[in-house]
Design an enzyme around this catalytic site. Structure first.
Site, PDB file in Angstrom:
ATOM      1  N   ASP A   1     -24.776  13.111 -10.873  1.00  0.00           N
ATOM      2  CA  ASP A   1     -25.074  13.992 -11.883  1.00  0.00           C
ATOM      3  C   ASP A   1     -25.253  15.589 -10.921  1.00  0.00           C
ATOM      4  OD1 ASP A   1     -25.287  11.673 -13.019  1.00  0.00           O
ATOM      5  OD2 ASP A   1     -27.200  12.198 -14.374  1.00  0.00           O
TER       6      ASP A   1
ATOM      7  N   GLU B   1     -34.925   3.727  -7.386  1.00  0.00           N
ATOM      8  CA  GLU B   1     -33.817   4.157  -7.967  1.00  0.00           C
ATOM      9  C   GLU B   1     -32.747   4.489  -6.665  1.00  0.00           C
ATOM     10  OE1 GLU B   1     -32.446   7.578 -11.136  1.00  0.00           O
ATOM     11  OE2 GLU B   1     -34.537   7.197 -10.532  1.00  0.00           O
TER      12      GLU B   1
END
Length: 547
Positions: free
Chosen positions: A218, A511
């Protein structure tokens, strides 16, 4: 709250119902259903790591799919579910099939697979942009958004056919008994048709993303130049729920987030029509994953009785286009192409591309006519729809019969430019150059770093903690480990696998991590980290061949 305090707080939050590592699977809705015994046994080398990874997946299971993390990402994400299914197949092939089937049930009539499928039981303010922002059932009506489920309107990288094939291979008997491949094949074929016919915005044969969120990475510095042309949405028009769970210095800036919101708003207000937006980028990783999934669809077609020849040929044409449009031999990497960053071109290049596509469609139709199964019939129906979709697309804003968009390469080295190493028919000299770049000063694998950073170590925008601007991610590491093996770089692949497993173990399945130190960032107990750990462990312990 400072970053270290937030990390400590997140580590203190359970990923889901807790159990003792190594204990039997839980009963009730969080249990991993086993259609056969687990495909591996823990070794002394890795101890309880497999059981802990399974616990993460159990804790993040909702009953029909797996959330990336309970707090930060409380819905179903598209490419997350593909990676999750790849690992989950070693625990429960049935659960892995269900993961993909649940996602594909939310597919739009135009073929797109949305990047988020929303859980109606989650409060609207738990995540932004929420269902009331996307308004899929109303704003997406012309594109065939489903009425019964709320989704986003953008997409994510097409890993799904590759995942479906690997899930099938985990238990072919179960897959055939349930009719898994015959049910998912038409949906996967429609998904690829949408990308190939609606998203060839540059006219050169490659797929474009129309929002940074679609590419999956992103906040990559590769988006800085295209985003600089976008006027940000006012800060008062949205609330950043992500900052409730992540440190601000790890996340995108408010300015970038405002630009993301503006692009998504404009896309929604256009009825999710492709081709007219201000952001259109050909990305190497997105296209490489489409090519890998085309090869996987060919294998699925063969399993169903068709030849698969047309799909392998299409994958090769896409590989050629990827090299022609995005490869920079001087830099030894692939770059993104900003289609709005250059002038339109008219002339023979587009005509040649169109003629090639016409020939490929003719070859594909002939191949499918020789097939003997439901795959053949689904493909024939899909091609008829594709021709109509192609005509509609070519009558739209870009009018690609008359012009193509040359655009301009974005000179930012990111991990996306290395992902084409995954492709089996990549020319040998290019694969060799990518391996050299991977271990060179810009990514430092095996030297300055043990895991592959998401961005150039020497780049001005490098930040080891900020989202996709430097940290190492487990899904890109998994893809590159697979790519190294594809091109016979076994020692480098073994070292990367070892580093990924050790970091997953010590980071509590984070993550993402600092590529140099392995320091955990983002959410803990992250599903694709746990799932891909299981896949790497399975291959390490059993030295399983790559299917």
């Amino acid at each position: 709250m400072d970053r270290s305090t937030q990390l400590a707080a997140r580590r203190a939050e359970p990923a889901g119902p807790a159990r003792t590592p190594g204990a039997p699977p839980m009963s009730g809705p969080h249990r991993i259903a086993r259609s056969r015994p687990a495909a591996y046994d823990p070794s002394e080398r890795w101890g309880t790591l497999p059981a802990r990874a399974a616990q993460v997946l159990e804790g993040n299971w909702t009953g029909t799919s797996t959330v990336p993390s309970r707090g930060l990402y409380p819905h179903q994400w598209s490419w997350d579910s593909a990676f999750i299914a790849i690992g989950l197949r070693h625990l429960s092939p049935l659960r892995a099939q269900t993961e993909l089937e649940t996602l594909l049930e939310a597919q739009w009539a135009d073929g797109r697979v949305p990047h988020i499928v929303f859980n109606p039981s989650v409060p609207l303010d738990a995540y932004f942009p929420s269902p009331d922002f996307w308004r899929s059932s109303t704003a997406g009506r012309a594109a065939g958004a489903p009425r019964a489920v709320q989704t986003s309107g953008i997409v994510q990288p097409p890993v799904h056919a590759l995942a479906a094939w690997l899930v099938h291979r985990a238990d072919p008997g179960l897959s055939r008994g349930r009719g898994f491949l015959p049910r998912v094949y038409p949906r996967l074929a429609a998904w690829h048709r949408y990308l190939l016919h609606r998203r060839d915005l540059g006219g050169g044969g490659l797929v474009s993303v129309v929002h940074p969120w679609e590419q999956g990475m992103d906040n990559s510095p590769a988006w800085d130049a295209p985003l600089s042309r976008i006027a940000a949405a006012p800060a008062r028009s949205f609330r950043r729920a992500d900052l409730d769970h992540g440190a601000p210095e790890d996340r995108p800036t408010d300015l970038d987030y405002g630009r993301y919101v503006r692009l998504a708003t404009d896309y929604r207000d256009s009825g999710y029509a492709d081709g007219a937006g201000e952001f259109a980028v050909e990305d190497p990783a997105f296209n490489a994953l489409l090519i890998a999934s085309e090869h996987a669809l060919a294998r699925i077609a063969r399993e169903l009785g068709a030849t698969g020849t047309a799909r392998h040929a299409r994958a090769q044409r896409l590989t050629t286009a990827l090299v022609d449009r995005l490869w920079d031999p001087a830099e030894g990497t692939f770059f993104c192409r900003d289609l709005r960053g250059g002038a339109r071109e008219s002339g023979s290049s587009r005509s040649t591309a169109l003629e090639g596509e016409r020939r490929s469609q003719g070859d594909a139709r002939g191949a499918e006519q020789r097939s003997r199964s439901s795959a053949r019939e689904a493909e024939q129906r899909s091609r008829s729809s594709a021709r109509g979709a192609g005509r509609r697309s070519r009558s739209g804003a870009l009018a690609p019969e008359q012009c193509s968009l040359a655009g301009a390469l974005i000179p930012e080295r990111t991990v996306s430019g290395l992902i084409p190493l995954l492709l089996p028919t990549l020319p040998h000299d290019i694969a060799t150059a990518l391996v050299r770049t991977l271990s060179g000063p810009h990514f430092g694998l095996g030297g300055a770093t043990r895991l592959v950073p998401s961005y150039d170590l020497l780049g001005e925008a490098f930040d080891p903690h900020r989202y996709w601007r430097g940290p190492a991610w487990f899904n890109t590491g998994w893809l590159l480990e697979r790519g190294l093996r594809t091109h016979r770089q076994q020692a480098a692949a073994d070292a990367l696998r070892e580093a990924l497993l050790e970091t997953a173990d010590t980071s509590d399945f984070a993550e993402y991590v600092d590529p140099r130190t392995g320091e955990a960032c983002g959410a803990m107990g992250f599903s694709w980290t746990a799932a891909l750990t299981l896949d790497l462990l399975h291959n390490a312990l059993h030295k399983a061949p790559r299917p």
